[in-house]
Design a protein around this motif. Structure first.
Motif, mmCIF file in Angstrom:
data_model
loop_
_atom_site.group_PDB
_atom_site.id
_atom_site.type_symbol
_atom_site.label_atom_id
_atom_site.label_comp_id
_atom_site.label_asym_id
_atom_site.label_seq_id
_atom_site.Cartn_x
_atom_site.Cartn_y
_atom_site.Cartn_z
ATOM 1 N N GLY A 1 0.853 -1.638 -0.133
ATOM 2 C CA GLY A 1 0.227 -0.321 -0.063
ATOM 3 C C GLY A 1 0.696 0.684 -0.246
ATOM 4 O O GLY A 1 -0.047 2.264 -0.249
ATOM 5 N N MET B 1 -12.424 4.135 -0.401
ATOM 6 C CA MET B 1 -12.074 3.983 -1.721
ATOM 7 C C MET B 1 -12.469 5.566 -2.104
ATOM 8 O O MET B 1 -11.481 6.146 -2.608
ATOM 9 C CB MET B 1 -11.705 3.046 -2.018
ATOM 10 N N MET C 1 -8.188 -0.457 1.580
ATOM 11 C CA MET C 1 -7.963 -2.326 0.266
ATOM 12 C C MET C 1 -8.565 -3.734 1.112
ATOM 13 O O MET C 1 -8.892 -4.381 0.939
ATOM 14 C CB MET C 1 -6.943 -1.702 0.268
ATOM 15 N N SER D 1 -10.894 -7.071 -6.177
ATOM 16 C CA SER D 1 -9.625 -5.919 -6.221
ATOM 17 C C SER D 1 -9.822 -5.076 -7.891
ATOM 18 O O SER D 1 -9.294 -3.861 -7.379
ATOM 19 C CB SER D 1 -8.011 -6.184 -6.445
ATOM 20 N N ASN E 1 -9.680 -1.077 -7.188
ATOM 21 C CA ASN E 1 -8.935 -0.342 -7.912
ATOM 22 C C ASN E 1 -9.671 0.692 -8.877
ATOM 23 O O ASN E 1 -9.572 2.122 -8.563
ATOM 24 C CB ASN E 1 -7.928 -0.238 -8.303
ATOM 25 N N TYR F 1 -11.639 4.217 -7.086
ATOM 26 C CA TYR F 1 -10.502 4.691 -6.565
ATOM 27 C C TYR F 1 -9.524 5.357 -7.511
ATOM 28 O O TYR F 1 -10.258 6.375 -7.510
ATOM 29 C CB TYR F 1 -8.897 4.355 -5.421
#
Length: 476
Positions: free
Chosen positions: A142, A271, A378, A394, A398, A401
């Motif tokens: 991270g 996120m 996350m 994931s 992602n 974000y």
């Protein structure tokens, strides 16, 4: 019984390097844009597409990258992503016209969209056997993301001032080749049976790309412009069509049942708001340093290094321990609240300010907030997913974000411009505009803190949660 990969920490170095480089690719071009505009003949209104082409391709294809990682094997997709990223870097470095540069940047974004979800899946495969090791590995992984974002500004300044702008892309070639040479350290997994939902992938990619396209152009042509409204409506229709497709096909790109994964929904919201607050802060802080305080490209990048150093130290040495003790919820909501406080402090910047007084202390507070929230959000989004859906989870987090970052930056750019941020040379007006953007970002972070505190269930500490998951072997 699952075996432990004895080379897992070396493999983590490969994955962290990939994360660092993918995120750096969004920031390294910033200080080089004036030279690229002169050499390649970009018009002022088209120059932003050097950045936007990457973000649209990256954000639009992350879900597909996650699904391909689950079906075809994470290591195979990781390797493919690096091959694509290297190819895009070569095109971008060799470009002699504006349109070729934009194509190269888009190809880089495609590579990043394959690498990012595959990296997270590989990390879970390597460290899922041990809650303690998983927390430490997530901290190191991270920390590579914000470090890559800030390092991009610094290295972009170095290359632009002392070499030439193509070097911001050439650097990806040797690093990419070295990464490919080291992929033997990564675990392999047999491909899974299943088809790729091509129609769903096309709908969600087009929908996300159109949404980002509309938002990044809106400050230029107007939020109420017919083109902006039609593009946003079109994006909504495409994303709605994607949901319909997911309900009707046998092998959907994103099985809607994944949203029943504990913590996935609210973690993704957190996120998105984290990105919508953090990325504009970094962007406008860089502008304040250069346009108001008069810093050059290299000095501006160097001024952000204390924040980066604190991020890495805090994430690797403190956040992982706090996550194991307290769980995700208090860290996400508390981190967003600390980030909001740092942003409010930054909003007090002065036209005749200084780095030591106006920037350094507030930016360090903001960095602590980011350090507290990023890894727990996350982890909360991914840790509850089944092994065969790790890449998809994931890809989702992602995507949220990146899309949150793009939406936040576009909206706060409009706020800053309306308050004077576009008046180059007028230091009070510029400062007022940047201050307004920091206040807006603080409001976004505070909203994230409130929503997380109200909506996130009292999640178990990371160690306990990981013990409940089916162990993930390292593969062959």
């Amino acid at each position: 019984m699952s075996t432990v990969n004895p080379r897992r920490w070396w493999a983590l170095l490969v994955l962290a390097t990939a994360q660092f480089m993918v995120i750096m690719d969004t920031s390294i071009i910033g200080v080089a844009l004036p030279e690229m505009q002169r050499d390649l003949g970009f018009s002022p209104e088209d120059l932003s597409w050097v950045f936007n082409a990457y973000v649209i391709a990256f954000g639009g294809l992350l879900l597909l990258g996650g699904r391909l990682s689950d079906l075809l094997g994470a290591r195979r997709i990781f390797v493919s992503g690096w091959v694509v990223l290297i190819a895009g870097s070569v095109v971008a470095a060799a470009a002699t016209t504006a349109w070729v540069e934009i194509v190269g940047r888009a190809v880089q974004g495609v590579g990043g969209a394959l690498i990012a979800p595959a990296s997270m899946t590989l990390l879970m495969m390597l460290f899922g056997h041990s809650p303690k090791e998983l927390g430490k590995a997530m901290a190191l992984y991270g920390a590579a993301a914000p470090a890559g974002g800030t390092a991009g500004v610094f290295l972009g300044g170095v290359f632009t001032e002392w070499m030439s702008w193509p070097w911001i892309f050439i650097i990806y070639v040797p690093i990419g080749l070295a990464t490919l040479a080291a992929t033997g350290l990564l675990p392999a997994a047999a491909p899974r049976r299943g088809a790729v939902d091509v129609l769903g992938a096309a709908a969600v990619t087009a929908g996300l790309a159109l949404a980002v396209f509309a938002v990044v152009r809106a400050p230029e042509i107007g939020w109420g412009a017919t083109a902006t409204v039609l593009q946003l409506i079109g994006a909504a229709v495409l994303l709605g069509l994607f949901l319909v497709i997911q309900k009707s096909v046998r092998t959907p790109l994103m099985p809607l049942a994944i949203w029943r994964t504990p913590g996935l929904g609210i973690s993704n919201l957190g996120m998105a708001l984290l990105g919508a607050a953090w990325i504009p802060m970094w962007y406008f802080l860089n502008l304040y340093l250069q346009q108001v305080l008069g810093y050059g490209a290299f000095a501006s990048g160097a001024a952000l290094l204390p924040m980066t150093a604190l991020l890495m130290v805090f994430m690797t040495l403190i956040t992982a321990k706090l996550l194991g003790r307290w769980g995700a919820k208090p860290l996400i909501s508390g981190g967003l609240l600390v980030l909001a406080a740092g942003l409010l402090w930054l909003s007090a910047i002065e036209p005749n300010g200084s780095f030591v007084v106006d920037v350094l202390p507030a930016s360090l507070v903001a960095a602590v907030g980011m350090s507290l929230a990023y890894i727990p959000a996350m982890m909360a989004a991914i840790s509850g997913a089944r092994q065969e859906e790790a890449g998809l989870a994931s890809g989702i987090v992602n995507t949220t974000y990146q899309v949150g970052s793009a939406l936040g930056l576009a909206a706060l750019t409009a706020v800053a411009t309306s308050q004077g941020a576009g008046k180059l040379g007028d230091l009070p007006a510029l400062t007022d505009g940047f201050s307004a953007a920091f206040i807006g970002a603080a409001a976004v972070a505070a909203a994230g803190a409130l929503l997380t505190a109200l909506l996130m269930r009292g999640a178990k500490p990371a160690a306990a949660a990981a013990e409940d998951r089916q162990p993930v072997g390292s593969g062959g």
